[in-house]
Design a protein around this motif. Structure first.
Motif, PDB file in Angstrom:
ATOM      1  N   ARG A   1      -1.124 -10.391   3.747  1.00 49.46           N
ATOM      2  CA  ARG A   1      -0.361 -10.828   2.579  1.00 49.46           C
ATOM      3  C   ARG A   1      -0.945 -10.377   1.258  1.00 49.46           C
ATOM      4  O   ARG A   1      -0.283 -10.488   0.226  1.00 49.46           O
ATOM      5  CB  ARG A   1      -0.254 -12.348   2.589  1.00 49.46           C
ATOM      6  CG  ARG A   1       0.468 -12.856   3.829  1.00 49.46           C
ATOM      7  CD  ARG A   1       0.585 -14.340   3.843  1.00 49.46           C
ATOM      8  NE  ARG A   1       1.351 -14.781   2.668  1.00 49.46           N
ATOM      9  CZ  ARG A   1       1.372 -16.017   2.225  1.00 49.46           C
ATOM     10  NH1 ARG A   1       0.672 -16.945   2.831  1.00 49.46           N
ATOM     11  NH2 ARG A   1       2.087 -16.345   1.183  1.00 49.46           N
ATOM     12  N   ALA A   2      -2.175  -9.896   1.244  1.00 48.66           N
ATOM     13  CA  ALA A   2      -2.850  -9.562  -0.008  1.00 48.66           C
ATOM     14  C   ALA A   2      -2.897  -8.053  -0.231  1.00 48.66           C
ATOM     15  O   ALA A   2      -2.926  -7.274   0.713  1.00 48.66           O
ATOM     16  CB  ALA A   2      -4.266 -10.121  -0.003  1.00 48.66           C
ATOM     17  N   ASN A   3      -2.917  -7.671  -1.480  1.00 48.84           N
ATOM     18  CA  ASN A   3      -3.088  -6.284  -1.867  1.00 48.84           C
ATOM     19  C   ASN A   3      -4.500  -6.150  -2.428  1.00 48.84           C
ATOM     20  O   ASN A   3      -4.758  -6.502  -3.587  1.00 48.84           O
ATOM     21  CB  ASN A   3      -2.038  -5.905  -2.910  1.00 48.84           C
ATOM     22  CG  ASN A   3      -2.121  -4.455  -3.324  1.00 48.84           C
ATOM     23  OD1 ASN A   3      -3.181  -3.842  -3.281  1.00 48.84           O
ATOM     24  ND2 ASN A   3      -0.994  -3.905  -3.733  1.00 48.84           N
ATOM     25  N   LEU A   4      -5.426  -5.668  -1.613  1.00 47.13           N
ATOM     26  CA  LEU A   4      -6.834  -5.593  -1.992  1.00 47.13           C
ATOM     27  C   LEU A   4      -7.040  -4.748  -3.245  1.00 47.13           C
ATOM     28  O   LEU A   4      -7.815  -5.120  -4.134  1.00 47.13           O
ATOM     29  CB  LEU A   4      -7.664  -5.048  -0.833  1.00 47.13           C
ATOM     30  CG  LEU A   4      -9.167  -4.945  -1.071  1.00 47.13           C
ATOM     31  CD1 LEU A   4      -9.758  -6.303  -1.404  1.00 47.13           C
ATOM     32  CD2 LEU A   4      -9.846  -4.343   0.140  1.00 47.13           C
ATOM     33  N   ALA A   5      -6.357  -3.620  -3.352  1.00 44.96           N
ATOM     34  CA  ALA A   5      -6.507  -2.759  -4.524  1.00 44.96           C
ATOM     35  C   ALA A   5      -6.105  -3.491  -5.801  1.00 44.96           C
ATOM     36  O   ALA A   5      -6.772  -3.373  -6.838  1.00 44.96           O
ATOM     37  CB  ALA A   5      -5.683  -1.490  -4.358  1.00 44.96           C
ATOM     38  N   LEU A   6      -5.048  -4.262  -5.736  1.00 44.53           N
ATOM     39  CA  LEU A   6      -4.586  -5.007  -6.907  1.00 44.53           C
ATOM     40  C   LEU A   6      -5.583  -6.108  -7.273  1.00 44.53           C
ATOM     41  O   LEU A   6      -5.870  -6.331  -8.455  1.00 44.53           O
ATOM     42  CB  LEU A   6      -3.204  -5.601  -6.645  1.00 44.53           C
ATOM     43  CG  LEU A   6      -2.512  -6.253  -7.822  1.00 44.53           C
ATOM     44  CD1 LEU A   6      -2.316  -5.266  -8.962  1.00 44.53           C
ATOM     45  CD2 LEU A   6      -1.173  -6.824  -7.381  1.00 44.53           C
ATOM     46  N   VAL A   7      -6.138  -6.777  -6.280  1.00 42.90           N
ATOM     47  CA  VAL A   7      -7.145  -7.809  -6.540  1.00 42.90           C
ATOM     48  C   VAL A   7      -8.352  -7.194  -7.225  1.00 42.90           C
ATOM     49  O   VAL A   7      -8.847  -7.717  -8.235  1.00 42.90           O
ATOM     50  CB  VAL A   7      -7.561  -8.509  -5.228  1.00 42.90           C
ATOM     51  CG1 VAL A   7      -8.779  -9.392  -5.433  1.00 42.90           C
ATOM     52  CG2 VAL A   7      -6.406  -9.329  -4.675  1.00 42.90           C
TER      53      VAL A   7
END
Length: 101
Positions: free
Chosen positions: A82-88
């Motif tokens: 569910r997460a976008n690591l690059a965006l985080v």
């Protein structure tokens, strides 16, 4: 995000946490110190900034926030699906910590 914790980067003392997932502040602090020590023994210069640990279902981001005294460590747990690591990581870099003068 499944959990977040702000802690002392050396002692692992937790200043606050949110979310249902316990991040283990003490363990996160020890992990960051261990990685930092190994990087320096391998010849790396400067201070540790970010550590990303990925697993099959979860990701853990440890971000060192330098300041006066001991650095703070921000730990963020993410669900991999569910997460976008690059965006985080990008959002964490938008607010760099100010070095103490």
């Amino acid at each position: 995000m499944t959990g977040v914790s702000l802690m002392d980067g050396v002692s692992g003392l937790s200043y606050g946490a949110a979310g249902p997932q316990d991040l283990g502040a003490d363990e996160c602090g020890r992990l960051a110190v261990l990685i930092d020590e190994r990087l320096h023994s391998a010849g790396a210069e400067g201070e540790l900034e970010t550590v990303v640990v990925t697993g099959a279902r979860h990701q853990l981001v440890l971000r060192v926030l330098p300041g006066c005294g001991d650095p703070l460590l921000l730990a963020v747990a993410l669900e991999r699906e569910r997460a976008n690591l690059a965006l985080v990581l990008r959002h964490l870099d938008l607010y760099p910590a100010q070095e103490a003068a």
